[in-house]
Scaffold this active site. Structure first.
Site, PDB file in Angstrom:
ATOM      1  N   GLU A  52       9.846  47.197  66.363  1.00 15.12           N
ATOM      2  CA  GLU A  52      11.243  47.198  66.774  1.00 15.12           C
ATOM      3  C   GLU A  52      11.852  48.602  66.714  1.00 15.12           C
ATOM      4  OE1 GLU A  52      13.326  44.862  68.107  1.00 15.12           O
ATOM      5  OE2 GLU A  52      14.806  46.489  68.121  1.00 15.12           O
ATOM      6  N   THR A  95      14.566  44.539  73.795  1.00 12.85           N
ATOM      7  CA  THR A  95      13.294  43.894  73.417  1.00 12.85           C
ATOM      8  C   THR A  95      12.787  42.978  74.521  1.00 12.85           C
ATOM      9  OG1 THR A  95      14.001  43.829  71.102  1.00 12.85           O
ATOM     10  CG2 THR A  95      12.074  42.521  71.675  1.00 12.85           C
ATOM     11  N   HIS A 138      16.160  47.379  63.090  1.00 14.65           N
ATOM     12  CA  HIS A 138      17.082  47.157  64.207  1.00 14.65           C
ATOM     13  C   HIS A 138      18.444  47.744  63.863  1.00 14.65           C
ATOM     14  CE1 HIS A 138      19.623  45.150  67.146  1.00 14.65           C
ATOM     15  NE2 HIS A 138      18.521  44.809  67.806  1.00 14.65           N
ATOM     16  N   ASP A 166       9.074  49.049  71.108  1.00 16.26           N
ATOM     17  CA  ASP A 166       9.696  48.328  72.226  1.00 16.26           C
ATOM     18  C   ASP A 166      10.677  49.189  73.020  1.00 16.26           C
ATOM     19  OD1 ASP A 166      11.704  48.190  70.252  1.00 16.26           O
ATOM     20  OD2 ASP A 166      12.155  46.074  70.602  1.00 16.26           O
ATOM     21  N   HIS A 167      11.464  50.021  72.326  1.00 16.08           N
ATOM     22  CA  HIS A 167      12.484  50.846  73.004  1.00 16.08           C
ATOM     23  C   HIS A 167      13.052  51.800  71.968  1.00 16.08           C
ATOM     24  CE1 HIS A 167      15.342  48.313  70.897  1.00 16.08           C
ATOM     25  NE2 HIS A 167      14.716  47.245  71.392  1.00 16.08           N
TER      26      HIS A 167
HETATM   27  C1  GP9 Z   1      16.231  39.931  68.603  1.00 16.51           C
HETATM   28  C2  GP9 Z   1      15.322  41.105  68.595  1.00 16.51           C
HETATM   29  C3  GP9 Z   1      16.064  42.381  68.810  1.00 16.51           C
HETATM   30  O1  GP9 Z   1      15.579  38.725  68.505  1.00 16.51           O
HETATM   31  O2  GP9 Z   1      14.294  40.929  69.512  1.00 16.51           O
HETATM   32  O3  GP9 Z   1      16.544  42.456  70.094  1.00 16.51           O
HETATM   33  P1  GP9 Z   1      17.052  43.810  70.734  1.00 16.51           P
HETATM   34  O4  GP9 Z   1      18.509  43.964  70.356  1.00 16.51           O
HETATM   35  O5  GP9 Z   1      16.240  44.928  70.186  1.00 16.51           O
HETATM   36  O6  GP9 Z   1      16.885  43.612  72.194  1.00 16.51           O
HETATM   37 MN    MN Z   2      14.247  45.616  70.154  1.00 13.81          MN
END
Ligand code: GP9
Ligand code: MN
Length: 400
Positions: free
Chosen positions: A39, A81, A196, A255-256
């Site tokens: 994440e 994500t 996150h 992911d980003h």
């Molecule tokens: C939420 C997680 C985070 O379930 O995948 O989402 P994001 O805000 O990074 O898109």
């Molecule tokens: Mn994410």
């Protein structure tokens, strides 16, 4: 309609015609795939220490006996994500606005779980948040997942959760028995969550101190990344003692971004270097580590993006991707690699196109536009074809 598909097919066919099978083709044939989403994890955390505290001690060590891709970028847009999941499972581009997961969940897709069906793989996703978040419950059905282990399948309490849900350490601990319960071979996607925004963490989970720039977000970020690294280390320690380990390959991917451009001043202080125009792109590099037990480590310099990851995984499994999609295995010889971002900016081996100008990656200076112009056509073509597939739900016209 049929005409659009013919045109796309011809393009994809030509593009793939320029790539060869890699030496590693099929080395992981029949193995389980454990795909771990890191994440908000950007590549600049790798091999970085503050006051002697390594941010990712485990990932740094793991990459030494893994395939490691230091020139790999995320290609997500607003869907964050969910865009990363969409891109990686379909080898298509995300939409300009919103998330495909939310906007087009009823489309026909030819996602990794569908492709692996032919090889009798079971597909599952694991995530410690509510199943409806990003419309995953619905979208996972369309993507062909057989099961979704969500917050409802884990023991989630006040103590073992923070921010969006289950903390990464208990997430991996509780996931292992679920993993072991799956029929093999399987494709398992595990989405971490603790690192996150706004990067919250209780004192007992802080394995390194926060930084001291003027931005709390930047200060906390490296500490939550360190926590994520610890969670993955403990997961590996456990799974190494189980039978699954040798039957599986592990794909770890960011992911980003976690730190947006808004925090450039503090981030530049933390990384101890000045940013230039091309850093808007270069900061979008995310870690990609593919650990194949028994295979030697290797650094793979190919410039690539999330669109290329599925072809890379399938290459290792010995499967060729014949779908209408845009990835090229990062393990194959391919001369003219191009990473296309949703906003039309792009990166090649040597050049970055951004703010309507062409830059040299080596010098970070503006260069003649005609170094970049040969790629303009391909950039627009791929983004347009991808949009046509999604908006036109074109895969519904394709027979199995
Ligand atoms: C939420 C997680 C985070 O379930 O995948 O989402 P994001 O805000 O990074 O898109
Ligand atoms: Mn994410």
């Amino acid at each position: 309609d049929g005409k659009e598909l013919d045109e796309i097919e011809q393009y994809v066919h030509e593009k793939r015609g320029n790539s060869n099978l890699s030496d590693l083709h099929g080395v992981a044939e029949g193995k389980n795939v454990i795909l771990i989403f890191l994440e908000s994890t950007q590549a600049f955390v790798m091999d970085r220490s503050f006051d002697g505290h390594e941010v990712t001690p485990f990932l740094n060590e793991l990459k030494e006996d893994s395939l490691y891709f230091p020139n790999f970028y995320h290609q997500t847009a607003q869907g964050k994500t969910s865009d990363a999941e969409f891109i990686i499972d379909n080898s298509l581009y995300p939409l300009t606005g919103g998330s495909v997961f939310v906007r087009k969940p009823d489309n026909d897709f030819i996602a990794t779980p569908h492709l692996l069906d032919d090889y009798h793989y079971f597909s599952a996703s694991f995530h410690g948040n509510y199943p409806q978040f990003w419309n995953r419950t619905n979208m996972y059905d369309s993507l062909g997942y057989d099961y979704f282990f969500s917050k409802e399948d884990y023991n989630v309490t006040e103590e073992n959760s923070i921010n969006y849900g289950l903390k990464d350490i208990p997430f991996f601990e509780q996931s292992l028995p679920h993993l072991q319960s799956l029929p093999e071979p399987f494709y398992a996607k595990m989405l971490t969550l603790t690192n996150h925004f706004p990067f919250l963490l209780e004192p007992e989970d802080q394995f390194i101190p926060e930084l001291k720039t003027e931005e709390g977000v930047v200060n906390r970020y490296f500490t939550t990344v360190r926590y994520e690294d610890e969670a993955i280390k403990r997961f590996f320690d456990k799974i190494k003692g189980s039978e699954l380990y040798n039957n599986s390959i592990f794909v770890l991917v960011g992911d980003h971004y976690g730190i947006s451009n808004n925090y450039d001043t503090a981030l530049s202080e933390a990384l101890n270097r000045e940013f230039s125009v091309i850093d808007q792109i270069e900061l979008q590099k995310v870690p990609l580590i593919i650990h194949v037990p028994g295979e030697e480590g290797k650094v793979i310099e190919s410039v690539g993006g999330q669109v290329d990851l599925r072809a890379t995984i399938l290459d290792l499994l010995g499967i060729e991707d014949n779908t209408l999609s845009f990835g090229i295995s990062l393990l194959s010889d391919y001369d003219d690699r191009l990473v296309i971002f949703r906003d039309g900016t792009f990166s090649t081996n040597k050049y970055i196109y951004i703010e309507d100008a062409c830059y040299s990656k080596e010098t970070a200076k503006k260069v003649k536009r005609n170094y970049c112009s040969p790629y303009f056509n391909q950039v627009q073509t791929e983004l347009t074809y991808s949009d046509q597939i999604i908006y036109g739900d074109l895969y519904r016209f394709i027979e199995d």
